[in-house]
Design a protein around this motif. Sequence first.
Motif, PDB file in Angstrom:
ATOM      1  N   ASP A   7     -23.304 -10.715  33.306  1.00  0.00           N
ATOM      2  CA  ASP A   7     -22.202 -10.396  32.972  1.00  0.00           C
ATOM      3  C   ASP A   7     -21.848 -10.211  31.576  1.00  0.00           C
ATOM      4  O   ASP A   7     -21.920 -11.386  31.082  1.00  0.00           O
ATOM      5  CB  ASP A   7     -21.048 -11.104  33.794  1.00  0.00           C
ATOM      6  CG  ASP A   7     -20.995 -10.794  35.098  1.00  0.00           C
ATOM      7  OD1 ASP A   7     -21.764 -10.100  35.663  1.00  0.00           O
ATOM      8  OD2 ASP A   7     -20.117 -11.282  36.018  1.00  0.00           O
ATOM      9  N   CYS A  86     -17.133 -14.149  40.907  1.00  0.00           N
ATOM     10  CA  CYS A  86     -18.169 -14.933  40.664  1.00  0.00           C
ATOM     11  C   CYS A  86     -18.491 -15.811  42.119  1.00  0.00           C
ATOM     12  O   CYS A  86     -19.668 -16.024  42.355  1.00  0.00           O
ATOM     13  CB  CYS A  86     -17.896 -16.241  39.587  1.00  0.00           C
ATOM     14  SG  CYS A  86     -18.217 -15.429  38.129  1.00  0.00           S
ATOM     15  N   ILE A  94     -23.436 -15.690  32.049  1.00  0.00           N
ATOM     16  CA  ILE A  94     -22.250 -14.867  31.527  1.00  0.00           C
ATOM     17  C   ILE A  94     -22.182 -14.900  29.863  1.00  0.00           C
ATOM     18  O   ILE A  94     -22.768 -15.944  29.349  1.00  0.00           O
ATOM     19  CB  ILE A  94     -20.991 -15.619  32.115  1.00  0.00           C
ATOM     20  CG1 ILE A  94     -20.955 -15.657  33.261  1.00  0.00           C
ATOM     21  CG2 ILE A  94     -19.785 -14.899  31.260  1.00  0.00           C
ATOM     22  CD1 ILE A  94     -19.908 -16.602  33.930  1.00  0.00           C
TER      23      ILE A  94
END
Length: 372
Positions: A7, A86, A94
Amino acid sequence: MSTVTVDLIAAARPNFMKVAPLYHALIREPWCNVRLVHTGQHYDKNMSDTFFTDFNLPKPHLHLNVGSGTHAEQTAGVMLAYEKVCLEAPPDRIIVVGDVNSTMACTLVGVKLGIHVAHLEAGLRSRDRSMPEEINRLVTDSIADMLWTPSPDADENLKAEGVPESRIEFVGNIMIDSFELLREKIETDTTRQSLGLDHAAYGIVTLHRPSNVDNPQTLQMLVNELIAVSERVPLVFPVHPRTRGRLVAAGLLAELECHAAVTLLEPLGYIQFMNLVVGASVVITDSGGIQEETTYLGIPCLTLRENTERPITVTHGTNRLLRPSQLRTAVDTLPSTPRVDAVPPQFWDGHTADRVVQSLRRLVAEGGASTS
């Protein structure tokens, strides 16, 4: 190597510029599945969506739609929305960038859920805890798993705070990657030409920090200084929405509008803004990233702040820190000789994203896809 979902968190104008080179570098990696997450912290089209177009970024895979609010409201909103993401579809890694509320909020979510978090542009310190960004930097760096730094002084800051060297890696300045990614478009853009500035001396102004625009007396002083400076060098001032609101409330916008040597503009996209910057004689700002870009380009930068989290722009670059009352004097003492080619700091070379990808590939290979 199995596929890893990463992400990339974007929230505010500087974030979009920082994630773009990394996004394009990561999507070339067969082992990496990238999700672009837009928290929605900034939602004005000129302050957010335009940057996705400029940098050829796709529509965000996930949009949290948090919007504006107090620091607590934004932080809580991002945490609630991103935690839900999440939990439903957790990433393996991340990556957060910069120092906005979303940076800290997504880091907290990831660490609490046992997901590896890396902070790009880690270790910057202003030593001024009255700046919300400084708090975000301190919290993020204290808990993130990997800290990718833009300059050697950032490494030293982290080591002084007790961070193990194994969590620190000097990768360079991603903002320079952003500039180089769009250099051709910036140089061929017609914004400067449309304003009649192709062969003229002029300065660029950007102001938005509360310390400069929230107090009416300080803002009045700044307006007076800018008007005085404009008599020496014409100024182009893309007005941040926050600043425009403060100018209107203080009855000062009309003072600037009536001076022919001050050109007020709406916020610009990155390409248009940097087209103006590369031709400028001086930049007057209270922002962060522009201190780096002017250092890279060798353009004098006058920063209206008492401190900076980017001291390398002062010690190795073209940046000077000033009080508002010192502005016209500083402009008067600018060098009259043509600027020479800049010698940028180490790793400010347009290849930071490549170094980040190499680091991430190594981390994934050594430590698996997640700490959960």
